[in-house]
Design a protein around this motif. Sequence first.
Motif: not given
Ligand SMILES: Cc1ncc(COP(=O)(O)O)c(C=O)c1O
Length: 434
Positions: A117-119, A145, A147, A220, A248, A250-251, A276
């Motif tokens: 996952d992203g975190s 954000y 994580g 976010n 980051d 993730v999005i 994601k």
């Molecule tokens: C920009 C960003 N980084 C990290 C995360 C964390 O990812 P995860 O929820 O898959 O751990 C998120 C989650 O929404 C995010 O939007």
Amino acid sequence: MERINYTQSAQLLERAKKVLAGGVSSEFRKYNHPHAIFYTHGKGSRIYDVDGNEYLDFTLSQGPLILGHSHPHVLKSVSDYSETGQLFAGQHIKEIELAEKLAALIPSAALMRFCLDGSEAVQTAFRVARAKTGKQKFLRFEGHYHGWLDNVAWGISAPDVAALGAREAPVAHPWTAGLPDQSRNEFMILPWNDLALLEKTLAQHHHEIAGIITEPVMCNSSCIMPQAGFLEGVRALCDQYGIALIFDEVITGFRLSIGGAQQYFGITPDLSIFAKAMGSGYPISVIAGKKEWMHLIENAQVIHAGTMNSSNATIAAALATIEVLEQENPYDRMFALGNKLMQGLREAAARYHLPLLVQGPGPMFNTGFTGLEQVKDYRDTFTYDKTRLGKFIAGMHDRKIRIIGRGLWYISAAHTTADIEHAIATATEVMSGM
Ligand SMILES: Cc1ncc(COP(=O)(O)O)c(C=O)c1O
């Protein structure tokens, strides 16, 4: 308007609360209208709940479903490859194929490791940055954000804008109880989109900073685009001071373009995190980077591990998702549909004299009620009228259109012009009553 029925979901929520803390498995899922909802299935741009309601879905499971729900090629690939096994505690061919594909598509991705996952991928990036630079802190931005883990669970909530303190020395509020005090010492925080302030801060503190982490678009909080020259300036400062630039994505990854925001903006970070949209809802993320940073993992100076990493199902899902994105190239369409919807929402708001601000690049965007013409950092988001937004989101949901509660919308390759027109017509009806 026919009255929507949420009875079965309400009953299941009461049952769930007896065994699942708060009735959910992730905090954000509580904040649906009118309460956490239980779903039965999803297909394309639609999701269905246990009460039989069919929603036009702009939540897309908080972003991952770039191809919409239940894309047949993803499902078949996952099913076929899972027939061969699930997890080997060893290597398999498709993970090389996926890594080769990502290396070809993503400018910064010379070497990579898969995570869940992203975190956790974010934390891996911090570890690499610290190890390579010999410095301890990372610098991050208010409202971004990264994580839910300890050292990033700060600076994303505050009772009001005054509580954030001076721009030059922001107060970072803890998002949750239970954070160790020392996690606050791991980072410096600044408002985003303020290059002059970043320059000034780094002139004084660069010897402490191992990495700067940013969402390339501040998705976010209000879906804010970087101001002209901001990301370029951050890149130059990182080069000047020997700091890792960490995107980051993730999005933004696979959403702004197939090579992410780094390809879209033409700025190559040292390390990147993708999650994601990469896996169509299967738990996969990647920490990728330039060789000179990632070689610390290569030679095991920096340890990255995980029992569940690169399982057959997740790798097959990611490969299949990227195959469809490459074949269909839906980006122009997603931008066009997003922009049509954004414009339709603006026109509806203007008709009813509502101060609705709609901003973002198109494949994702944000709606909020504010007197400002542009929201450019986290501090500006405190001007939003949350009660009004809540009424809008509830009105849409009661008419079977699902949007993320904080006003964020995602467009998928499965949305159609008819979907967008229906959303605009529904939003117009909701706004007429506001
Ligand atoms: C920009 C960003 N980084 C990290 C995360 C964390 O990812 P995860 O929820 O898959 O751990 C998120 C989650 O929404 C995010 O939007």
